[in-house]
Scaffold this motif. Sequence first.
Motif, PDB file in Angstrom:
ATOM      1  N   PRO A  35       0.800  -1.231   0.000  1.00  0.00           N
ATOM      2  CA  PRO A  35       0.000   0.000   0.000  1.00  0.00           C
ATOM      3  C   PRO A  35       0.834   1.284   0.000  1.00  0.00           C
ATOM      4  CG  PRO A  35      -0.889  -1.575   1.569  1.00  0.00           C
ATOM      5  CD  PRO A  35       0.422  -2.147   1.077  1.00  0.00           C
ATOM      6  N   ALA A  36       2.027   1.224   0.568  1.00  0.00           N
ATOM      7  CA  ALA A  36       2.892   2.412   0.576  1.00  0.00           C
ATOM      8  C   ALA A  36       3.407   2.748  -0.815  1.00  0.00           C
ATOM      9  CB  ALA A  36       4.079   2.183   1.524  1.00  0.00           C
ATOM     10  N   ASN A  37       3.391   1.779  -1.728  1.00  0.00           N
ATOM     11  CA  ASN A  37       3.942   1.972  -3.071  1.00  0.00           C
ATOM     12  C   ASN A  37       2.896   1.998  -4.174  1.00  0.00           C
ATOM     13  OD1 ASN A  37       6.497   1.836  -1.945  1.00  0.00           O
ATOM     14  ND2 ASN A  37       6.691  -0.347  -2.348  1.00  0.00           N
ATOM     15  N   ARG A  38       1.784   1.357  -3.955  1.00  0.00           N
ATOM     16  CA  ARG A  38       0.841   1.102  -5.042  1.00  0.00           C
ATOM     17  C   ARG A  38       0.421   2.364  -5.789  1.00  0.00           C
ATOM     18  NH1 ARG A  38      -3.272  -3.656  -5.508  1.00  0.00           N
ATOM     19  NH2 ARG A  38      -4.146  -3.138  -7.523  1.00  0.00           N
ATOM     20  N   GLU A  39       0.055   3.395  -5.067  1.00  0.00           N
ATOM     21  CA  GLU A  39      -0.389   4.636  -5.710  1.00  0.00           C
ATOM     22  C   GLU A  39       0.728   5.242  -6.563  1.00  0.00           C
ATOM     23  OE1 GLU A  39      -1.900   8.946  -4.225  1.00  0.00           O
ATOM     24  OE2 GLU A  39      -2.833   7.208  -3.252  1.00  0.00           O
ATOM     25  N   ALA A  40       1.946   5.225  -6.042  1.00  0.00           N
ATOM     26  CA  ALA A  40       3.088   5.765  -6.789  1.00  0.00           C
ATOM     27  C   ALA A  40       3.378   4.924  -8.031  1.00  0.00           C
ATOM     28  CB  ALA A  40       4.324   5.825  -5.895  1.00  0.00           C
ATOM     29  N   ALA A  44       3.170   6.367 -11.748  1.00  0.00           N
ATOM     30  CA  ALA A  44       4.356   6.308 -12.605  1.00  0.00           C
ATOM     31  C   ALA A  44       4.055   5.554 -13.896  1.00  0.00           C
ATOM     32  CB  ALA A  44       5.512   5.645 -11.859  1.00  0.00           C
ATOM     33  N   ALA A  45       3.290   4.491 -13.793  1.00  0.00           N
ATOM     34  CA  ALA A  45       2.942   3.721 -14.989  1.00  0.00           C
ATOM     35  C   ALA A  45       2.086   4.553 -15.940  1.00  0.00           C
ATOM     36  CB  ALA A  45       2.205   2.438 -14.600  1.00  0.00           C
ATOM     37  N   ARG A  46       1.102   5.225 -15.397  1.00  0.00           N
ATOM     38  CA  ARG A  46       0.244   6.069 -16.240  1.00  0.00           C
ATOM     39  C   ARG A  46       1.049   7.189 -16.887  1.00  0.00           C
ATOM     40  NH1 ARG A  46      -4.453   5.602 -12.134  1.00  0.00           N
ATOM     41  NH2 ARG A  46      -5.699   4.017 -13.185  1.00  0.00           N
TER      42      ARG A  46
END
Length: 136
Positions: A35-40, A44-46
């Motif tokens: 969860p600490a990374n998922r949003e980032a 980044a992928a988008r």
Amino acid sequence: LPNAVGEVMAPVLDAAYEDVGRTFVHALLASWDDPANREAVVAAARSGLGSSEQGLLARDFVLNGQIAAVLERHCPDAPPVTSALLVMEMVGLLTSRYLLDVEPLASMPVDSVAALLGPTVQRYLALEASSGSAGA
């Protein structure tokens, strides 16, 4: 990633050669699912897929960071196509799982995905220089 690349890649670099494929997929997915990374990761992928400039930055970071470290440690004589195939596999996984929510991949446990994709990644690592030449 918010987590240090070295921290994420340590299990891959320490893995026995025959386990590198599965360990590579597992390490990246575990980090991406955190969860600490998922949003980032999703942002980044988008960004990387939506802009050629950002895409080049992301590609260079991945090729010269994570993938370069794995190849240097486990396959120093790998042909250039190996890096390209690893990027392709990881971008496809990231896109399918996180951007497109392709089921059942999007909700599969990390261990299951690593077990399915690990052998494919391992085959990429085993490519000989002659099979990875340009135009092959």
